[in-house]
Write a protein that holds these residues in place. Sequence first.
Motif, short mmCIF file in Angstrom:
data_model
loop_
_atom_site.label_atom_id
_atom_site.label_comp_id
_atom_site.label_asym_id
_atom_site.label_seq_id
_atom_site.Cartn_x
_atom_site.Cartn_y
_atom_site.Cartn_z
N LEU A 1 0.83 -1.21 0.00
CA LEU A 1 0.00 0.00 0.00
C LEU A 1 0.86 1.26 0.00
O LEU A 1 1.66 1.48 0.91
N TYR B 1 -10.68 -1.75 0.53
CA TYR B 1 -9.32 -2.11 0.96
C TYR B 1 -9.37 -2.89 2.27
O TYR B 1 -10.11 -2.55 3.18
N ARG C 1 -7.35 -5.21 -2.50
CA ARG C 1 -8.53 -4.45 -2.94
C ARG C 1 -9.52 -5.47 -3.50
O ARG C 1 -9.16 -6.25 -4.39
N ALA D 1 -1.88 -4.63 1.47
CA ALA D 1 -3.34 -4.50 1.43
C ALA D 1 -3.87 -5.23 0.22
O ALA D 1 -3.15 -5.48 -0.75
#
Length: 635
Positions: free
Chosen positions: A451, A497, A491, A489
């Motif tokens: 991220l 997220y 998505r 992270a």
Amino acid sequence: MSNYHIKHLEEYYQVYRKSVRNPEGFWEEIAEEHFLWRKKWDNVLSWDFSKPEVKWFEGAQLNITENCIDRHLATRGEKTAILFEPNDPKEAAQHITYNELHKRVNKFANVLKAQGINKGDRVCIYLPMIPELAVSVLACARIGAIHSVVFAGFSSTALSTRINDSDCKMVLTSDGSYRGAKTIDLKGIVDEALESCPGVKNVLVAKRINSDINMVSGRDQWLQPLLDNASEHCEAEIMNAEDPLFILYTSGSTGKPKGMVHTTAGYMVYTAYTFKNVFQYRENDVYWCTADIGWITGHSYIVYGPLVNGATSVMFEGVPSYPDFGRFWDIIQKHKVNQFYTAPTAIRALAKQGAELVEKYDLSSLKVLGSVGEPINEEAWHWYNDNVGKRNSPIVDTWWQTETGGIMISPIPYSTPTKPTYATLPFIGIQPALMDENGDELKGNQVDGRLCIKFPWPSMARTIWGNHQRYKETYFSAYENKYFTGDGALRDEVGYYRITGRVDDVIIVSGHNLGTAPIEDAVNEHPAVAESAIVGFPHDVKGSALYGYVTLKDTGESRNHDNLRKEINQIITESIGPIAKLDKIQFTSGLPKTRSGKIMRRILRKIAQKDTGNLGDTSTLLNPEVVQEIMDNVL
């Protein structure tokens, strides 16, 4: 004006699009309409992540305390600004109005000036969660001194390191503090720290526990008599937008703590705007963040964000377990709290006590629940939602960092549909990017990476105090022209997220990148498990294998450990896959944690790897004794 208070999902998307298409225009509008400026800016934003250098509202002049206090006096003078709830429930709560806060801050500011503190000087604040902590922070800001709050649970070594790093001239402390049934000798810790801090000239001591303490002649003074004699008028120092407001230390994964420097104008604008939206604060609400002001959460969402909005902010001195585990619910009932913001660690500890304790209290005032400090696991999320919020109060699972100054990814209550374990959507103006190991951005949904943030936001830290090179290397060297958060992270299919943990908590097992957070979530689903932490250790075949430290609920202690190990691995297999099974599972009475409730995986990793030669300073942990127990029983 409507941009300042988002009320539904469609509005979020409209405002978000506007904020990323024209960030300068967007933030200029917010800044112009909602804050008090002594002089307007010449330029909204200049930035260059290669240096890195970021400046917001350049040329503007202001004082953040005029925004937190003075401008409310005409309309909210008698409204409670800070609602102090003491450690002992038998001691009366204090309602400090905006008028009263104004007087207290001015008196404290005049005391600081009389002791030789000038604009730009650093003042170390080592105080428990008593009103003097909030007042001293604001008093420093009033006169342009840079406050450096050190959590009053840190050891003397940790304190002296921080005092010396930022060259503080003064320390503000108290005779001691209450923590549940215990008292802590804060002044003794300060005395020990100052043996190696030649720069400190004055120590001001607040009375809290009325203990006999050693006062060093010529250095130490009681605070109260100085306040009694001080004037309650103090002109606010005019500050430039980019003047430092505070330094706050965050522990580095290696080396000494990093003093993150936050500046004045951008920090004010962003914390105020996030507070208003993430908590959907309305005029007569009572808001409570359970954090300590020693952490960024307390700076941004107990002091600055709420007060700039003219809110009533609860400040709690005690702990969730004193006098019993119903204390949080008692306070919510007593003060009719509307927004409640706490950490997953606290939620898990309370869940362990069962829902019966919650049911004794009237929590119907609650409108918004928040979670902060680490990703919240699914079991804790559901417990919080079902038992505390009664499925009526949306949970905002907020992701942000000391370095970011304010909330970065979070649902907006009543607008964003929530999803357990997901921080959901980027906040207004935040432009996240997920990067792969080759440094390329992963576009589209259903991707998993590192991220980063690709555009500056107003409250980002500007540097590490005294070490801009370290700031550049830590945050801006991994990916070109991007701020790297250090977190992984994913998505999902709708663009939500989920933070999968620190990238140094991503373990590559047989070529698979495994984030520890989802595995821990799976382990914690077992009915006998209270908490877990997963780390990697070297493995001849897989490269790395997974080592689990597991704390059991009281009900699970008499169970057969071998059977439990099999059951835990079965759950992991079912929820993630056999690749994520744990090679070793060690049952332990607790996990080493920082005072803010973060599990110290760095220590656990070293123990699992049988590398215990240098575990660093464990004295600042909440429970240092557990480290030896874990080492003694390592598999």
